[in-house]
Motif scaffolding. Structure first.
Motif, PDB file in Angstrom:
ATOM      1  N   UNK A   1      -0.981 -19.013 -36.006  1.00  0.00           N
ATOM      2  CA  UNK A   1      -0.018 -19.362 -34.955  1.00  0.00           C
ATOM      3  C   UNK A   1       0.539 -18.121 -34.258  1.00  0.00           C
ATOM      4  N   UNK A   2       0.683 -17.029 -34.988  1.00  0.00           N
ATOM      5  CA  UNK A   2       1.208 -15.789 -34.403  1.00  0.00           C
ATOM      6  C   UNK A   2       0.248 -15.184 -33.370  1.00  0.00           C
ATOM      7  N   UNK A   3      -1.016 -15.586 -33.401  1.00  0.00           N
ATOM      8  CA  UNK A   3      -1.974 -15.046 -32.432  1.00  0.00           C
ATOM      9  C   UNK A   3      -1.958 -15.800 -31.108  1.00  0.00           C
ATOM     10  N   UNK A   4      -1.289 -16.947 -31.067  1.00  0.00           N
ATOM     11  CA  UNK A   4      -1.273 -17.764 -29.852  1.00  0.00           C
ATOM     12  C   UNK A   4      -0.166 -17.290 -28.919  1.00  0.00           C
ATOM     13  N   UNK A   5      -0.558 -16.835 -27.742  1.00  0.00           N
ATOM     14  CA  UNK A   5       0.380 -16.354 -26.738  1.00  0.00           C
ATOM     15  C   UNK A   5       0.743 -17.493 -25.790  1.00  0.00           C
ATOM     16  N   UNK A   6      -0.256 -18.272 -25.383  1.00  0.00           N
ATOM     17  CA  UNK A   6      -0.063 -19.406 -24.488  1.00  0.00           C
ATOM     18  C   UNK A   6      -0.886 -20.572 -25.019  1.00  0.00           C
ATOM     19  N   UNK A   7      -0.276 -21.753 -24.998  1.00  0.00           N
ATOM     20  CA  UNK A   7      -0.968 -22.988 -25.361  1.00  0.00           C
ATOM     21  C   UNK A   7      -0.355 -24.075 -24.493  1.00  0.00           C
ATOM     22  N   UNK A   8      -0.935 -24.291 -23.309  1.00  0.00           N
ATOM     23  CA  UNK A   8      -0.328 -25.193 -22.334  1.00  0.00           C
ATOM     24  C   UNK A   8      -1.367 -26.147 -21.764  1.00  0.00           C
ATOM     25  N   UNK A   9      -1.002 -27.430 -21.753  1.00  0.00           N
ATOM     26  CA  UNK A   9      -1.870 -28.435 -21.149  1.00  0.00           C
ATOM     27  C   UNK A   9      -1.506 -28.563 -19.670  1.00  0.00           C
ATOM     28  N   UNK A  10      -2.517 -28.542 -18.813  1.00  0.00           N
ATOM     29  CA  UNK A  10      -2.324 -28.638 -17.373  1.00  0.00           C
ATOM     30  C   UNK A  10      -3.135 -29.829 -16.858  1.00  0.00           C
ATOM     31  N   UNK A  11      -2.480 -30.697 -16.100  1.00  0.00           N
ATOM     32  CA  UNK A  11      -3.173 -31.832 -15.481  1.00  0.00           C
ATOM     33  C   UNK A  11      -4.014 -31.331 -14.314  1.00  0.00           C
ATOM     34  N   UNK A  12      -5.223 -31.851 -14.224  1.00  0.00           N
ATOM     35  CA  UNK A  12      -6.103 -31.534 -13.100  1.00  0.00           C
ATOM     36  C   UNK A  12      -6.082 -32.724 -12.145  1.00  0.00           C
ATOM     37  N   UNK A  13      -6.208 -32.491 -10.836  1.00  0.00           N
ATOM     38  CA  UNK A  13      -6.111 -33.573  -9.843  1.00  0.00           C
ATOM     39  C   UNK A  13      -7.072 -34.733 -10.135  1.00  0.00           C
ATOM     40  N   UNK A  14      -6.493 -35.886 -10.507  1.00  0.00           N
ATOM     41  CA  UNK A  14      -7.237 -37.112 -10.686  1.00  0.00           C
ATOM     42  C   UNK A  14      -8.296 -37.141 -11.764  1.00  0.00           C
ATOM     43  N   UNK A  15      -8.252 -36.201 -12.678  1.00  0.00           N
ATOM     44  CA  UNK A  15      -9.358 -36.109 -13.626  1.00  0.00           C
ATOM     45  C   UNK A  15      -8.934 -36.006 -15.085  1.00  0.00           C
ATOM     46  N   UNK A  16      -7.711 -35.924 -15.414  1.00  0.00           N
ATOM     47  CA  UNK A  16      -7.316 -35.597 -16.779  1.00  0.00           C
ATOM     48  C   UNK A  16      -6.762 -34.190 -16.781  1.00  0.00           C
ATOM     49  N   UNK A  17      -7.049 -33.454 -17.814  1.00  0.00           N
ATOM     50  CA  UNK A  17      -6.484 -32.114 -17.855  1.00  0.00           C
ATOM     51  C   UNK A  17      -7.263 -31.141 -18.714  1.00  0.00           C
ATOM     52  N   UNK A  18      -6.691 -29.964 -18.813  1.00  0.00           N
ATOM     53  CA  UNK A  18      -7.282 -28.878 -19.589  1.00  0.00           C
ATOM     54  C   UNK A  18      -6.166 -28.142 -20.314  1.00  0.00           C
ATOM     55  N   UNK A  19      -6.446 -27.730 -21.537  1.00  0.00           N
ATOM     56  CA  UNK A  19      -5.502 -26.911 -22.296  1.00  0.00           C
ATOM     57  C   UNK A  19      -5.901 -25.454 -22.116  1.00  0.00           C
ATOM     58  N   UNK A  20      -4.932 -24.644 -21.688  1.00  0.00           N
ATOM     59  CA  UNK A  20      -5.145 -23.208 -21.497  1.00  0.00           C
ATOM     60  C   UNK A  20      -4.583 -22.494 -22.720  1.00  0.00           C
ATOM     61  N   UNK A  21      -5.429 -21.757 -23.402  1.00  0.00           N
ATOM     62  CA  UNK A  21      -5.012 -21.090 -24.626  1.00  0.00           C
ATOM     63  C   UNK A  21      -5.341 -19.605 -24.534  1.00  0.00           C
ATOM     64  N   UNK A  22      -4.322 -18.764 -24.742  1.00  0.00           N
ATOM     65  CA  UNK A  22      -4.516 -17.312 -24.790  1.00  0.00           C
ATOM     66  C   UNK A  22      -4.220 -16.857 -26.210  1.00  0.00           C
ATOM     67  N   UNK A  23      -5.083 -15.984 -26.731  1.00  0.00           N
ATOM     68  CA  UNK A  23      -4.923 -15.478 -28.101  1.00  0.00           C
ATOM     69  C   UNK A  23      -4.871 -13.959 -28.067  1.00  0.00           C
ATOM     70  N   UNK A  24      -4.249 -13.388 -29.085  1.00  0.00           N
ATOM     71  CA  UNK A  24      -4.199 -11.934 -29.221  1.00  0.00           C
ATOM     72  C   UNK A  24      -4.392 -11.554 -30.679  1.00  0.00           C
ATOM     73  N   UNK A  25      -4.805 -10.337 -30.883  1.00  0.00           N
ATOM     74  CA  UNK A  25      -4.853  -9.790 -32.239  1.00  0.00           C
ATOM     75  C   UNK A  25      -3.428  -9.620 -32.696  1.00  0.00           C
ATOM     76  N   UNK A  26      -3.148  -9.755 -33.983  1.00  0.00           N
ATOM     77  CA  UNK A  26      -1.781  -9.519 -34.451  1.00  0.00           C
ATOM     78  C   UNK A  26      -1.270  -8.153 -33.987  1.00  0.00           C
ATOM     79  N   UNK A  27      -0.161  -8.198 -33.260  1.00  0.00           N
ATOM     80  CA  UNK A  27       0.450  -6.966 -32.768  1.00  0.00           C
ATOM     81  C   UNK A  27      -0.275  -6.318 -31.609  1.00  0.00           C
ATOM     82  N   UNK A  28      -1.263  -7.002 -31.024  1.00  0.00           N
ATOM     83  CA  UNK A  28      -2.062  -6.376 -29.978  1.00  0.00           C
ATOM     84  C   UNK A  28      -2.005  -7.099 -28.655  1.00  0.00           C
ATOM     85  N   UNK A  29      -2.950  -6.754 -27.809  1.00  0.00           N
ATOM     86  CA  UNK A  29      -3.068  -7.312 -26.466  1.00  0.00           C
ATOM     87  C   UNK A  29      -3.787  -8.658 -26.509  1.00  0.00           C
ATOM     88  N   UNK A  30      -3.683  -9.405 -25.412  1.00  0.00           N
ATOM     89  CA  UNK A  30      -4.415 -10.654 -25.275  1.00  0.00           C
ATOM     90  C   UNK A  30      -5.911 -10.333 -25.289  1.00  0.00           C
TER      91      UNK A  30
END
Length: 157
Positions: free
Chosen positions: A93-122
């Motif tokens: 869980x500490x590696x997850x920077x962003x975990x957001x579901x975004x609706x796409x026009x008329x189609x459902x959606x997509x989850x955007x997930x950004x991960x990083x090394x512990x203590x590091x950059x994305x």
């Protein structure tokens, strides 16, 4: 029963750790030991699985089932997990920077997930499309990429 247990020296020496990496928790498995460090999970066969590459980990009466981002599945038989489930959950869980579901026009959606090394950059972004959506559809992919770009700009990552 001992309250504090130490990882056997031979096991500790066999781990290919990075400088400053420390052991947080461990437990014996059928084969050897399952070891959680500050940066990765070491499987009994010596495989080092960085936390930012773990997509899913689940525990049951047989032990650990782990799925990595490339789809590799690892199963480790563990009789007594000790502190490993909590440690693994916290570290992943500490590696997850962003975990957001975004609706796409008329189609459902997509989850955007950004991960990083512990203590590091994305280290990477992942697009997880809702069930039933085709991730290879060029129009859908373009909408998801546009949502991702907007998210990256708004978050500054």
């Amino acid at each position: 029963m001992k309250v504090f247990r130490r990882l056997p020296a031979g096991i500790r020496e066999s781990l290919t750790t990075e400088p400053g990496e420390r052991v947080l928790a461990f437990t014996p498995s059928d084969d050897a030991h399952l070891v959680a460090t500050t940066l990765a999970l070491f499987l009994p066969d010596g495989t080092r699985v960085p936390y930012e590459t773990i997509d899913k980990a689940s525990w049951d009466e047989d032990g650990l089932r782990l799925v990595t981002g490339d789809g590799t599945i690892h199963a480790v038989r563990v009789a007594e997990p000790r502190l490993l489930p909590e440690t693994l959950r916290e570290r992943v869980n500490a590696t997850i920077v962003v975990n957001k579901h975004v609706e796409l026009p008329g189609r459902g959606g997509v989850r955007l997930v950004a991960r990083r090394r512990p203590g590091g950059e994305v280290v990477g972004w992942k697009l997880v499309f809702d069930e039933g959506l085709d991730p290879d559809d060029p129009g859908l992919r373009a909408q998801a990429e546009q949502a991702l770009e907007g998210m990256r700009r708004s978050m500054g990552v």
